[in-house]
Design an enzyme around this catalytic site. Structure first.
Site, PDB file in Angstrom:
ATOM      1  N   GLU A 123      20.760   6.017  16.953  1.00  0.00           N
ATOM      2  CA  GLU A 123      19.812   6.041  18.018  1.00  0.00           C
ATOM      3  C   GLU A 123      19.677   4.588  18.643  1.00  0.00           C
ATOM      4  OE1 GLU A 123      15.915   7.169  16.192  1.00  0.00           O
ATOM      5  OE2 GLU A 123      17.007   8.795  15.288  1.00  0.00           O
ATOM      6  N   LYS A 125      17.574   1.209  19.413  1.00  0.00           N
ATOM      7  CA  LYS A 125      16.453   0.739  18.944  1.00  0.00           C
ATOM      8  C   LYS A 125      15.590   0.193  20.476  1.00  0.00           C
ATOM      9  CE  LYS A 125      14.586  -2.337  15.423  1.00  0.00           C
ATOM     10  NZ  LYS A 125      13.729  -3.442  16.193  1.00  0.00           N
ATOM     11  N   ASP A 127      12.998  -1.683  22.333  1.00  0.00           N
ATOM     12  CA  ASP A 127      12.153  -2.906  21.956  1.00  0.00           C
ATOM     13  C   ASP A 127      10.900  -2.873  22.671  1.00  0.00           C
ATOM     14  OD1 ASP A 127      11.527  -5.522  21.151  1.00  0.00           O
ATOM     15  OD2 ASP A 127      12.646  -6.322  22.701  1.00  0.00           O
ATOM     16  N   TYR A 236      10.967   9.172  17.827  1.00  0.00           N
ATOM     17  CA  TYR A 236      12.163   9.351  16.947  1.00  0.00           C
ATOM     18  C   TYR A 236      11.970   9.648  15.540  1.00  0.00           C
ATOM     19  CZ  TYR A 236      10.162   4.500  16.511  1.00  0.00           C
ATOM     20  OH  TYR A 236       9.335   3.675  16.264  1.00  0.00           O
ATOM     21  N   LYS A 314      20.376   6.314  10.852  1.00  0.00           N
ATOM     22  CA  LYS A 314      19.505   7.059   9.935  1.00  0.00           C
ATOM     23  C   LYS A 314      20.543   8.188   9.252  1.00  0.00           C
ATOM     24  CE  LYS A 314      15.528   6.235  12.826  1.00  0.00           C
ATOM     25  NZ  LYS A 314      14.646   6.986  13.661  1.00  0.00           N
ATOM     26  N   LYS A 338      21.280  -4.781  14.751  1.00  0.00           N
ATOM     27  CA  LYS A 338      20.753  -5.643  15.919  1.00  0.00           C
ATOM     28  C   LYS A 338      22.054  -6.255  16.597  1.00  0.00           C
ATOM     29  CE  LYS A 338      16.323  -5.988  15.159  1.00  0.00           C
ATOM     30  NZ  LYS A 338      15.587  -6.980  14.697  1.00  0.00           N
ATOM     31  N   CYS A 439      15.043 -37.637  -1.413  1.00  0.00           N
ATOM     32  CA  CYS A 439      14.097 -37.004  -0.615  1.00  0.00           C
ATOM     33  C   CYS A 439      13.398 -37.744   0.445  1.00  0.00           C
ATOM     34  CB  CYS A 439      13.098 -36.368  -1.599  1.00  0.00           C
ATOM     35  SG  CYS A 439      11.556 -35.529  -0.534  1.00  0.00           S
ATOM     36  N   CYS A 442       9.620 -38.293  -0.865  1.00  0.00           N
ATOM     37  CA  CYS A 442       9.067 -38.787  -2.002  1.00  0.00           C
ATOM     38  C   CYS A 442      10.238 -39.714  -2.630  1.00  0.00           C
ATOM     39  CB  CYS A 442       8.734 -37.611  -2.943  1.00  0.00           C
ATOM     40  SG  CYS A 442      10.184 -36.875  -3.807  1.00  0.00           S
ATOM     41  N   CYS A 455      15.026 -31.442  -3.520  1.00  0.00           N
ATOM     42  CA  CYS A 455      14.157 -32.410  -4.266  1.00  0.00           C
ATOM     43  C   CYS A 455      13.665 -31.863  -5.571  1.00  0.00           C
ATOM     44  CB  CYS A 455      13.133 -32.893  -3.179  1.00  0.00           C
ATOM     45  SG  CYS A 455      11.785 -33.828  -4.254  1.00  0.00           S
ATOM     46  N   CYS A 461       6.303 -34.232  -5.094  1.00  0.00           N
ATOM     47  CA  CYS A 461       6.551 -34.461  -3.803  1.00  0.00           C
ATOM     48  C   CYS A 461       5.823 -34.030  -2.894  1.00  0.00           C
ATOM     49  CB  CYS A 461       7.878 -33.699  -3.680  1.00  0.00           C
ATOM     50  SG  CYS A 461       8.500 -33.907  -1.884  1.00  0.00           S
TER      51      CYS A 461
HETATM   52  P1  AMP Z   1      11.678  -4.237  13.024  1.00  0.00           P
HETATM   53  O1  AMP Z   1      10.313  -4.497  13.823  1.00  0.00           O
HETATM   54  O2  AMP Z   1      12.777  -4.927  13.482  1.00  0.00           O
HETATM   55  O3  AMP Z   1      11.302  -4.158  11.458  1.00  0.00           O
HETATM   56  O4  AMP Z   1      12.146  -2.796  13.338  1.00  0.00           O
HETATM   57  C1  AMP Z   1      11.516  -1.582  13.175  1.00  0.00           C
HETATM   58  C2  AMP Z   1      10.847  -1.183  14.395  1.00  0.00           C
HETATM   59  O5  AMP Z   1      11.813  -0.859  15.244  1.00  0.00           O
HETATM   60  C3  AMP Z   1       9.921   0.268  14.168  1.00  0.00           C
HETATM   61  O6  AMP Z   1       8.890  -0.032  13.562  1.00  0.00           O
HETATM   62  C4  AMP Z   1       9.719   0.728  15.594  1.00  0.00           C
HETATM   63  O7  AMP Z   1       8.909   0.265  16.122  1.00  0.00           O
HETATM   64  C5  AMP Z   1      11.129  -0.113  16.128  1.00  0.00           C
HETATM   65  N1  AMP Z   1      12.135   1.052  16.659  1.00  0.00           N
HETATM   66  C6  AMP Z   1      12.674   1.358  18.088  1.00  0.00           C
HETATM   67  N2  AMP Z   1      13.543   2.219  18.065  1.00  0.00           N
HETATM   68  C7  AMP Z   1      13.418   2.961  16.997  1.00  0.00           C
HETATM   69  C8  AMP Z   1      14.299   4.196  16.517  1.00  0.00           C
HETATM   70  N3  AMP Z   1      15.046   4.777  17.189  1.00  0.00           N
HETATM   71  N4  AMP Z   1      14.055   4.563  15.356  1.00  0.00           N
HETATM   72  C9  AMP Z   1      13.219   3.684  14.560  1.00  0.00           C
HETATM   73  N5  AMP Z   1      12.629   2.848  14.745  1.00  0.00           N
HETATM   74  C10 AMP Z   1      12.782   2.068  16.032  1.00  0.00           C
HETATM   75 ZN    ZN Z   2      10.595 -35.172  -2.438  1.00  0.00          ZN
END
Ligand code: AMP
Ligand code: ZN
Length: 698
Positions: A123, A125, A127, A236, A314, A338, A439, A442, A455, A461
């Site tokens: 899927e 992701k 944003d 999702y 998944k 990512k 360091c 310190c 250190c 320190c």
């Molecule tokens: P992160 O915030 O980097 O830990 O990523 C997890 C978040 O990605 C989840 O909490 C969702 O809000 C988001 N997300 C976006 N698209 C998806 C998807 N297709 N499946 C699961 N999570 C997703």
């Molecule tokens: Zn130190």
């Protein structure tokens, strides 16, 4: 018209006015600072309205620090009702490329076996902001933001403004009339551009990116403002319920639904009218297919009308998901993939040596400010000196910086071609970044430990002490309001404290002479310190700053070892044998705890802990055993505690909990008013346990 008010009326009004002010300030403080709602939101709002009306009518009454002036600046505004998620909202682990994806699959194979057939769902992701929606009898019942994963904010009214979202679904379409779904709320790129164009015309500051703008729109107290933004949502995740309710005894999670694959649940949601991003979801037969889709999207990630920051993969089979389970932070059956993040070219102005909480020395470059992934970046980490050598980076170099996920930007490459060029007619002078022998704070001789230069002066320190105290005071740890880095620095330089425990020995007269510490701030700080003594034990454990022992892990540990000395006994006396039985707790954490309990720091901690009479609140204590190994329980009827309470006990003792009675059921734990499950158990000859009998068994 006679506008004058007589003297007596005026003094009554003044009295009324200050009464409203002080009530509202008190409630607001309770709510924001102490997380206590003393009154219903409606009562708060009514008072606020009354105050506003009074101020409009009698501007001469308005005090400079009126609560009405702070509204909207985030301090005193009324806010959304907090609400528990039926199912914790987790985050996802990250993979950053092909190699990471394969590692993820290897980790899965170690649990389910390489041979087990499985598919993966690919899927995108999105944003945006994660959102949890609950439907009851086919109707949207509640919508909540993620918050901390357990408790979010109720934004139902705002979600209602999303046009594409089905708010009521004909029951005949539904497999279960009660269910929860998870998804992402976002602002389409087009709408983001339009909004910024409007703002530009009006001479307002521009919004940084669609995600922040969506977040702002979703968290508007006035749904009319939300409606004016064109938010949309993509879903999702699907969880069916036999009976969805917020009292734990009410809710029954369904396991007998007809959908047993993730991909089918997406198709089902689509059929119900939810946006699921259908054309971009793929069922993959193997990891190779996942990798090639990932590479494909890396190239065309900007082609959509919404922003994506990667993909999510998944495991498709829900029973395999169950077997894989989750760590304390994220499911094991899914991972984010990512995209390699945005990069920018800039100039290294100087390099600082930062000393961290554990003494690690990190070279950090100060950069010519540059815009990267929507934010201005002035500093970037080079991680360690091996990395300095590998990159060959020098002060004066032009470098490529990259922002990966949430991590601070890092330098990934030196632009060597630029070395031969000149800037503004001058040749650039390059200065080596040298490994310090001592360091920078310190002066102690540094030690090399793998790639980390450290250190070793843990106790003395100043930099390490300062970082430790800052961490101690932070929100997720002891949460000491008013103890920011500047105050900590003063306390240290005035030699008023040497470690976090010294904070509790401070007196009014120690603090009053400090810079920018008015009488009120001193009293507030003293009160915050006193309050922090009542924090639950797991927050204290986190505050100690033991490596790998973050808040989630601390909570897990504290649920079984609710005090410092019990934990010490387990780790040193029992070698952590029982600790390792906790799901989500591995050797790495144990090793780190052991290291802590054997360290010089702990000697000091232990002494102060006893001297200061710390005694933190315990979480409910759990006992672990194998008593119920191989047994399956079903729970039904009304019991004295929530169902999850009993589930926890069963699982802690090695048993399993199932939601329907079958021949395989070992026991039915049965409370009052039991229904069909009891009849079924009796039919099948499954042993029925009363709560009393169950407690005896435990
Ligand atoms: P992160 O915030 O980097 O830990 O990523 C997890 C978040 O990605 C989840 O909490 C969702 O809000 C988001 N997300 C976006 N698209 C998806 C998807 N297709 N499946 C699961 N999570 C997703
Ligand atoms: Zn130190």
């Amino acid at each position: 018209m006679n506008m004058s008010v007589n003297v007596q009326d005026l003094s009554l009004l003044k009295e009324k006015y200050s009464e409203l002010q002080s009530k509202l300030k008190h409630w607001s403080h309770k709510y924001y600072i102490e997380n206590i709602s003393e009154v219903e939101d409606a009562v708060y709002d009514a008072h606020l309205e009354e105050l506003k009306a009074l101020e409009t009518e009698h501007p001469d009454l308005v005090e400079a620090d009126s609560i009405t002036k702070t509204i909207g600046s985030g301090v005193y505004q009324t806010s959304f009702t907090k609400t528990y998620h039926l199912e914790k909202m987790m985050s996802l682990d990250n993979a950053f490329g092909e190699e990471d994806i394969r590692d993820w699959e290897n980790r899965i194979n170690r649990i389910i076996g390489e041979e087990t057939p499985r598919e993966y769902v690919f899927e995108l992701k999105i944003d945006g902001l994660s959102i949890a929606l609950d439907y009851k009898n086919g109707k949207l019942y509640r919508a909540a933001t993620r918050g901390n994963g357990k408790v979010g904010e109720d934004v139902t009214a705002n979600l209602m403004t999303i046009k594409s979202l089905p708010k009521e679904i004909p029951l005949e379409l539904l497999e279960k009339s009660d269910f929860s779904i998870r998804g992402e709320v976002y602002l389409p790129k087009e709408d983001f551009k339009k909004i910024n164009a409007e703002r530009e015309k009006e001479g307002l500051d521009l919004y940084a990116n669609p995600r922040n703008t969506a977040s702002g729109a979703l968290r508007q107290l006035d749904p009319k403002i939300t409606a004016a933004r064109n938010l949309d949502a993509i879903f999702y995740n699907y969880f069916p319920y036999n009976n969805l309710g917020y009292a734990e005894t009410e809710q029954v999670k369904s396991s007998s639904n007809s959908i047993n694959e993730h991909f089918n649940s997406l198709e089902y949601l689509e059929k119900l009218g939810f946006h699921v991003n259908k054309e971009h979801n793929h069922l993959c037969k193997n990891i190779e297919e996942v990798i090639s889709l990932y590479q494909e999207w890396q190239e065309k990630k900007d082609s959509l009308d919404f922003e994506i920051d990667g993909a999510v993969v998944k495991v498709n089979q829900l029973d395999l998901q169950k077997t894989l389970g989750e760590t304390s932070k994220a499911p094991r059956w899914a991972t984010a993939l990512k995209f390699s993040a945005e990069e920018a070219l800039t100039h290294v102005l100087s390099v600082d040596m930062e000393v961290g909480r554990t003494g690690a020395i990190t070279p950090v470059a100060n950069l010519e400010p540059v815009l990267l992934a929507g934010t201005t970046v002035k500093r970037a980490t080079i991680h360690n000196f091996d990395q300095v050598d590998r990159l060959g980076v020098k002060v004066g170099d032009f470098v490529l910086v990259r922002k990966a996920g949430e991590i601070i930007p890092e330098i990934i490459k030196v632009d060597e071609a630029k070395r031969r060029q000149s800037v503004n007619g001058e040749t650039i002078e390059l200065v080596d970044v040298t490994r310090p022998g001592h360091c920078p704070v310190c002066g102690t001789a540094l030690e090399q430990e793998d790639t980390i230069l450290r250190c070793p002066n843990i106790v003395g320190c100043a930099a390490q002490i300062q970082r430790r105290i800052e961490h101690w005071a932070s929100k997720k740890a002891m949460d000491i309001a008013g103890l920011g880095p500047a105050v900590v620095e003063q306390l240290l330089s005035e030699k008023l404290i040497k470690n976090p425990f010294d904070l509790y020995k401070l007196k009014f007269d120690d603090l009053a002479p400090l810079e920018r510490m008015a009488e009120k701030s001193v009293n507030n700080l003293l009160a915050a310190l006193e309050k922090s003594r009542e924090i639950p034990f797991h927050r204290f454990l986190h505050a100690l700053g033991i490596k790998h022992v973050g808040l989630n892990v601390s909570e897990l540990i504290a649920s079984v070892y609710p005090s410092l000395f019990e934990l010490e006994k387990e780790v040193l006396g029992n070698h952590g044998v029982d600790l390792l039985k906790l799901d989500g707790l591995g050797e790495k954490i144990l090793y780190s705890l052991k290291h802590f309990f054997e360290s010089e720091i702990y000697v000091q901690v232990k002494r102060d802990y006893i001297d200061l009479g710390f005694d933190f609140k315990e979480l409910v204590k759990r006992e672990l055993s194998d008593k119920f190994a191989g047994m399956t329980f079903v729970i039904t009827g009304t019991l004295s505690e929530s169902r999850s309470y009993f589930e926890k006990i069963i699982k802690d003792n090695g048993g399993k909990v199932s939601s329907s009675v079958s021949k395989k059921t070992s026991y039915l734990l049965c409370g009052d008013d039991a229904g069909s499950k009891l009849t079924k158990a009796q039919d099948l000859g499954v042993e029925v346990l009363s709560e009393e009998k169950f407690r005896e068994m435990v």
